[in-house]
Design a protein around this motif. Structure first.
Motif, PDB file in Angstrom:
ATOM      1  N   VAL A 205       0.861  -1.180   0.000  1.00  0.00           N
ATOM      2  CA  VAL A 205       0.000   0.000   0.000  1.00  0.00           C
ATOM      3  C   VAL A 205       0.895   1.227   0.000  1.00  0.00           C
ATOM      4  O   VAL A 205       1.687   1.418   0.934  1.00  0.00           O
ATOM      5  CB  VAL A 205      -0.916   0.027   1.244  1.00  0.00           C
ATOM      6  N   THR A 206       0.804   2.042  -1.022  1.00  0.00           N
ATOM      7  CA  THR A 206       1.495   3.327  -0.977  1.00  0.00           C
ATOM      8  C   THR A 206       0.630   4.292  -0.163  1.00  0.00           C
ATOM      9  O   THR A 206      -0.600   4.273  -0.277  1.00  0.00           O
ATOM     10  CB  THR A 206       1.716   3.899  -2.380  1.00  0.00           C
ATOM     11  N   LEU A 221       4.896  12.082   6.030  1.00  0.00           N
ATOM     12  CA  LEU A 221       5.523  10.777   6.179  1.00  0.00           C
ATOM     13  C   LEU A 221       5.113   9.986   4.938  1.00  0.00           C
ATOM     14  O   LEU A 221       3.931   9.644   4.780  1.00  0.00           O
ATOM     15  CB  LEU A 221       5.040  10.087   7.463  1.00  0.00           C
ATOM     16  N   ASN A 222       6.061   9.719   4.055  1.00  0.00           N
ATOM     17  CA  ASN A 222       5.732   9.189   2.741  1.00  0.00           C
ATOM     18  C   ASN A 222       6.184   7.739   2.613  1.00  0.00           C
ATOM     19  O   ASN A 222       7.377   7.433   2.705  1.00  0.00           O
ATOM     20  CB  ASN A 222       6.395  10.042   1.651  1.00  0.00           C
ATOM     21  N   TYR A 223       5.201   6.855   2.376  1.00  0.00           N
ATOM     22  CA  TYR A 223       5.480   5.445   2.136  1.00  0.00           C
ATOM     23  C   TYR A 223       5.296   5.148   0.639  1.00  0.00           C
ATOM     24  O   TYR A 223       4.310   4.550   0.220  1.00  0.00           O
ATOM     25  CB  TYR A 223       4.536   4.560   2.953  1.00  0.00           C
ATOM     26  N   GLY A 224       6.259   5.607  -0.162  1.00  0.00           N
ATOM     27  CA  GLY A 224       6.247   5.307  -1.588  1.00  0.00           C
ATOM     28  C   GLY A 224       5.100   5.908  -2.362  1.00  0.00           C
ATOM     29  O   GLY A 224       4.741   5.400  -3.437  1.00  0.00           O
ATOM     30  N   PRO A 247      10.098   2.239   0.920  1.00  0.00           N
ATOM     31  CA  PRO A 247       9.125   1.284   0.371  1.00  0.00           C
ATOM     32  C   PRO A 247       7.708   1.587   0.858  1.00  0.00           C
ATOM     33  O   PRO A 247       7.501   2.243   1.888  1.00  0.00           O
ATOM     34  CB  PRO A 247       9.614  -0.067   0.910  1.00  0.00           C
ATOM     35  N   PRO A 248       6.710   1.096   0.155  1.00  0.00           N
ATOM     36  CA  PRO A 248       5.316   1.246   0.592  1.00  0.00           C
ATOM     37  C   PRO A 248       5.025   0.406   1.833  1.00  0.00           C
ATOM     38  O   PRO A 248       5.835  -0.432   2.245  1.00  0.00           O
ATOM     39  CB  PRO A 248       4.513   0.735  -0.620  1.00  0.00           C
ATOM     40  N   LEU A 249       3.873   0.636   2.415  1.00  0.00           N
ATOM     41  CA  LEU A 249       3.418  -0.172   3.537  1.00  0.00           C
ATOM     42  C   LEU A 249       3.292  -1.625   3.093  1.00  0.00           C
ATOM     43  O   LEU A 249       2.790  -1.922   2.014  1.00  0.00           O
ATOM     44  CB  LEU A 249       2.063   0.330   4.040  1.00  0.00           C
TER      45      LEU A 249
END
Length: 353
Positions: A205-206, A221-224, A247-249
């Motif tokens: 999950v991005t 806070l950025n997850y991809g 990387p994404p979640l």
């Protein structure tokens, strides 16, 4: 049936148009209720009898054959209407349940959240669906607002289930965790548990988490995920990028994979647009991506929802048809003056990040 009757009287009994009267109950069975179909069938039978007597067809088998054809089609039409009505009622019940589930998962965002005005737009790529793999949420907290927008890999019910996990974890952690990094860690653990339970190590999950404080700043806070678009009152556009891409979640396995928070100023009159790749990766007939940074003029409407609706319509018009991916947009506006901030929040202190 009226056209058939006129044609039959004009052409005479030799043409054999009388059985076409059965078209009336046939079409009624496709579109109307069984009662309406039966009523039109009765009218068709009466018309068939009248025309048969006028043409003298009951002196031989032709009249009785036409009457039997009308009666048979009427019975078939009534049966089809009954089955179709039952299926429509079942479909309406399923849609009602789905709409309730959708409202629980993607709740309407508050139009006013602390010192912000908010608007949301969601377009699902699945026909007649209101939700898909994209997600968003706005949670007012003491001293500011915490938001999330994300995109689950894949589509269908599995994507919706994963989106529900992310939103549930975020809603709980947004109130409990004093730091945004703690919120992200809670969401990451929830996603890891869900994906491990499904036995799929390739789903992710991005997501982009943000905390807008009344002190005049926003922390990301950025997850991809795609960076937010920040629009200043002067129409200057900024896409704040993270210090390093993570990387994404669902793909974060160690401390080195966790994203670093980064911040920008966010003051009166500023606008923040969070979106998914259904917007940024929308293409026109020539394969060109949607120029989001050039469409800031559409956000000039005083009403944030009207501005976001105009942007959504522009994306659909740019593509020239249905979107090929879910598209979610969340627009946040900082109020022009401190006088618009509710008194209960005016004295609150900004939480640590």
């Amino acid at each position: 049936m009226a056209v058939v009757a006129v044609a039959d009287v004009t052409a005479g009994p030799g043409v054999g148009l009388l059985p076409l009267v059965s078209l009336g109950p046939a079409f009624a069975g496709l579109a109307g209720s069984w009662r309406r179909t039966a009523a039109i069938g009765a009218v068709a039978m009466a018309l068939c009898c009248s025309l048969g007597l006028y043409d003298g067809l009951f002196e031989n088998r032709r009249g009785y054959t036409a009457l039997a054809a009308v009666a048979g089609v009427t019975v078939a039409g009534v049966a089809a209407a009954v089955v179709r009505g039952r299926q429509e009622r079942e479909l309406a019940s399923v849609r009602t349940i789905a709409e309730v589930a959708q409202r629980v998962l993607l709740r309407p965002v508050p139009r006013s959240a602390g010192h912000l005005r908010a608007a949301v737009s969601y377009t699902s790529a699945v026909a007649e669906a209101r939700i898909g793999g994209d997600l968003y949420e706005v949670v007012p907290v003491p001293g500011g607002v915490r938001v999330i927008i994300g995109d689950v890999q894949g589509k269908g019910l599995e994507a919706v289930e994963t989106a529900a996990t992310v939103l549930g974890a975020f809603r709980e952690a947004a109130h409990d965790e004093p730091r945004l990094t703690g919120v992200g860690a809670r969401v990451e653990r929830a996603v890891q548990r869900t994906l491990e339970g499904e036995g799929d190590g390739e789903k992710f999950v991005t997501a982009l988490l943000a905390e807008i404080t009344e002190a005049g700043g926003v922390v990301f806070l950025n997850y991809g995920h795609a960076p937010a678009m920040l629009v200043r009152p002067s129409h200057h556009v900024v896409f704040p990028e993270p210090p390093q891409h993570t990387p994404p979640l669902g793909l974060v396995w160690g401390a080195s994979d966790c994203p670093e928070p980064y911040s920008v100023d966010f003051g009166p009159g500023d606008q923040l647009l969070l979106y998914t790749d259904g917007v940024s990766e929308a293409r026109n007939a020539h394969g060109a991506f949607y120029p989001l940074g050039e469409r800031t003029g559409l956000l000039a409407d005083p009403d944030p929802q009207h501005a976001l609706d105009a942007l959504r319509e522009d994306v659909v018009a740019y593509v020239g048809g249905p979107l090929h991916d879910d598209a979610a947009m969340l627009l946040l506006r900082c109020r022009q003056s401190a006088d618009d901030v509710p008194e209960r929040l005016a004295n609150a202190s900004a939480p640590p990040v």
